[in-house]
Design an enzyme around this catalytic site. Structure first.
Site, mmCIF file in Angstrom:
data_model
loop_
_atom_site.group_PDB
_atom_site.id
_atom_site.type_symbol
_atom_site.label_atom_id
_atom_site.label_comp_id
_atom_site.label_asym_id
_atom_site.label_seq_id
_atom_site.Cartn_x
_atom_site.Cartn_y
_atom_site.Cartn_z
ATOM 1 N N ARG A 1 -9.556 1.471 -4.396
ATOM 2 C CA ARG A 1 -9.812 1.161 -2.992
ATOM 3 C C ARG A 1 -11.269 1.334 -2.579
ATOM 4 N NH1 ARG A 1 -4.460 3.943 -0.209
ATOM 5 N NH2 ARG A 1 -2.996 2.272 -0.771
ATOM 6 N N GLY B 1 3.075 0.652 1.023
ATOM 7 C CA GLY B 1 3.159 0.292 -0.391
ATOM 8 C C GLY B 1 4.324 0.886 -1.138
ATOM 9 N N GLY B 2 4.374 2.214 -1.261
ATOM 10 C CA GLY B 2 5.471 2.828 -1.990
ATOM 11 C C GLY B 2 5.101 4.190 -2.527
ATOM 12 N N SER C 1 -0.106 9.215 -2.376
ATOM 13 C CA SER C 1 -0.046 10.156 -1.251
ATOM 14 C C SER C 1 1.372 10.622 -0.971
ATOM 15 C CB SER C 1 -0.654 9.537 0.009
ATOM 16 O OG SER C 1 -0.014 8.325 0.341
ATOM 17 N N LEU C 2 2.340 9.705 -0.930
ATOM 18 C CA LEU C 2 3.728 10.121 -0.728
ATOM 19 C C LEU C 2 4.197 10.982 -1.893
ATOM 20 C CD1 LEU C 2 5.373 6.863 0.711
ATOM 21 C CD2 LEU C 2 4.745 8.944 1.957
ATOM 22 N N TYR D 1 4.293 5.025 8.624
ATOM 23 C CA TYR D 1 3.559 3.765 8.512
ATOM 24 C C TYR D 1 3.186 3.395 7.078
ATOM 25 C CZ TYR D 1 3.137 3.738 13.572
ATOM 26 O OH TYR D 1 3.414 3.705 14.914
ATOM 27 N N ASP E 1 -6.551 18.214 13.141
ATOM 28 C CA ASP E 1 -6.136 19.531 13.636
ATOM 29 C C ASP E 1 -6.106 20.582 12.529
ATOM 30 O OD1 ASP E 1 -5.643 17.775 15.695
ATOM 31 O OD2 ASP E 1 -3.635 18.516 16.142
#
EC number: 1.4.3.16
Length: 526
Positions: free
Chosen positions: A284, A55-56, A383-384, A52, A213
């Site tokens: 953010r 942005g990139g 994050s990616l 999901y 989890d």
């Protein structure tokens, strides 16, 4: 110790199939280890937060006006004094290599001209350094490429990890529930890449499996978690009346503001004017807090993202366009109604920059980990990047540990009494007391409610997720109560200012009785 219904052995067990999990599993596989990947999803290519991501990937491209120093500086500024300097530089410097490796798996990014990746800007970035795919479908392309590469892996669906097994010194496997019953996967190395905790809240951008989890598994294993008070609420989650009170809601990517869209309230006034020098492109946490404050002041249900000035919006942002049209909104003709939504946990399991925890053989990568990269607030599209870099590192480190450790043997599994609130009630009290704005009275009320959670017998996925959410919520509340200031994603009404003396991380561990959560000073890992 109960007799398991089944057993399996591996060198490395990876829990999770998002960017960090598959990057780790592929790295361990390339190192020659026997790797088993577990996912609680019921299909081979399950729903992940990676899929999901819109942005990139933030990456410094060779030959551009960008630099590792500039990217690191932006990351540190967003992190509000809580990042680990060495970790930030280490991950940023490896970004381009990680992305080119992803291209080797078949990922294709948008190009401005043939052979040159198109780049955009997002909140908190001083350069255009965000590479993207399919306009606003970068995560889907990253997931597609990794899924294709992962065809060589042994991926077990409907396998729910219940406990990390260890002898107090080293890891020796995982306790698992699958359709055939309760079993054990013995392994000297375990990598937690289970994603985030967005379903602590009634409205989130996270997929259904983001139930904390990994945080619970780490706490039960005696491993430290940290910075859990810093939960990022994305400023722009699509708002539509009548969409219900819980579950995943579509993200409206920050890249839209990077291309010139502006945030307005119902009277047409700017939401961020005078709040931050970067305005709508502030980090953010700043934008989310500004929106939350404006909504409280006006009593409105949402603010609006006006993107009508962006040419070719539908082709540049097809995912957002489709989501808007589903609820009867045409972004080319009318502003998009948005609200902040639970999006990303900046904290997590304490690791070094290579994913190693304090327990030998246990690694963590991706959103579930706290490497020191994000500090008090994650910079957009980092994050990616972190998932790719640290996931690969953790996979290689886990493979090396497994080779040195040899075969693992499970000695015993102590029974544990679990407690859980009902999901809807948990989300209600978390959304009330531990969302964008917090106060000490609310956090104490939350802690008291969570402490009274009734016993829950785990018979399936839903029970386990509720147990994990409840324990994770207790850790979040304990961390938030320990921070008497406002910093990054943590906004406390009694302490609106940032206090320099509090520029340190709060560690949470489970007490020896497996019941109480306590806060203590952060210890160095690795």
């Amino acid at each position: 110790m109960a007799v398991p219904d089944w057993k399996h052995a591996a060198d490395v067990v990876v829990i999770g199939t998002g960017v960090a999990g598959l990057a780790a599993a592929l790295a361990a596989h390339r190192a020659g280890r026997n790797v088993v990947v577990l996912t609680k999803a019921d299909q081979r290519r399950g729903e992940t937060a990676t899929h999901y991501a819109q942005g990139g990937i933030a990456v410094v491209l060779p030959g551009s006006d960008d630099s590792v120093d500039a990217h690191a500086s932006d990351t540190l500024a967003a992190g509000a004094g809580m990042c680990n300097l060495d970790t930030v530089y280490s991950i940023v410097a490896e970004g381009y290599h990680a992305v080119t490796e992803l291209v080797g798996y078949g990922a294709r990014f948008d190009e401005s001209i043939p052979g040159r990746w198109a780049v955009t800007c997002e909140g908190g970035h001083s350069r255009r350094r965000i590479v993207h795919a399919g306009g606003d479908a970068t995560g889907a392309e990253v997931q597609r490429a990794l899924d294709h590469a992962a065809d060589v892996l042994d991926i077990r669906t409907s396998h729910l990890a219940l406990r990390v097994l260890h002898d107090g010194t080293v890891v020796n496997g995982v306790s698992v529930l699958n359709p055939n019953g309760w079993g054990i996967v013995s392994a000297p190395s375990v990598i937690l890449a289970s994603g985030g905790l967005g379903h602590l809240y009634g409205a989130t951008t996270n997929p259904e499996g983001s139930t904390g989890d990994g945080i619970a598994l780490a706490l039960w294993a005696g491993v430290a978690v940290s910075d859990l008070e810093f939960i990022q609420f994305h400023p722009t989650m699509l708002f539509a009346a009548g969409t219900g009170t819980g579950g995943r809601r579509p993200l409206v990517t920050e890249a839209i503001r990077g291309e010139g869209a502006i945030l307005l309230d119902s009277k047409g006034n700017s939401v961020t004017s005078g709040v931050h020098p970067l305005g709508d492109l502030a980090p953010r946490d700043v934008v989310a807090a500004a929106i939350d404050a404006r909504l409280k002041a006006t009593g409105d249900s949402c603010v609006y993202l006006d993107a009508r000035g962006i040419d070719g919006f539908a082709s540049r942002f097809p995912t957002v366009t489709a989501a808007c049209r589903t609820v009867g909104i045409d972004p080319a003709r009318e502003p998009i109604p948005v609200v902040p939504g639970a999006h990303y946990s900046c904290g997590g399991i304490v690791t070094d920059a290579y994913g190693q925890t304090e327990l030998a053989g246990l690694f963590a990568a991706g959103e579930v980990a706290r490497t020191g990269m994000h500090g008090a607030n994650r910079l957009a599209s980092n994050s990616l990047l972190e998932g790719l870099v640290v996931g690969g590192r953790a996979g290689r480190a886990a493979a090396a540990h497994a080779a040195a450790a040899g075969r693992a043997y499970v000695s015993k599994l102590e029974p544990v009494t679990h407690h859980a609130l009902k999901r809807r009630e948990l989300q209600r009290v978390m959304s009330r007391d531990a969302a964008v704005m917090r106060n000490a009275a609310g956090l104490q009320r939350l802690s008291d409610t969570l402490a009274e959670a009734p016993i829950r017998h785990v018979t399936g996925r839903r029970d386990f997720e509720d147990v994990a959410l409840t324990l994770t919520a207790r850790a979040v509340a304990a961390a938030a109560l320990a921070r008497n200031e406002s910093r990054g994603c943590h906004h406390c009404t009694e302490y609106p200012d940032t206090a320099p003396e509090h520029a340190r991380s709060t560690v949470i561990r489970l007490a020896d009785d497996q019941n109480l959560v306590r806060a203590e000073a952060l210890a160095t890992v690795g």
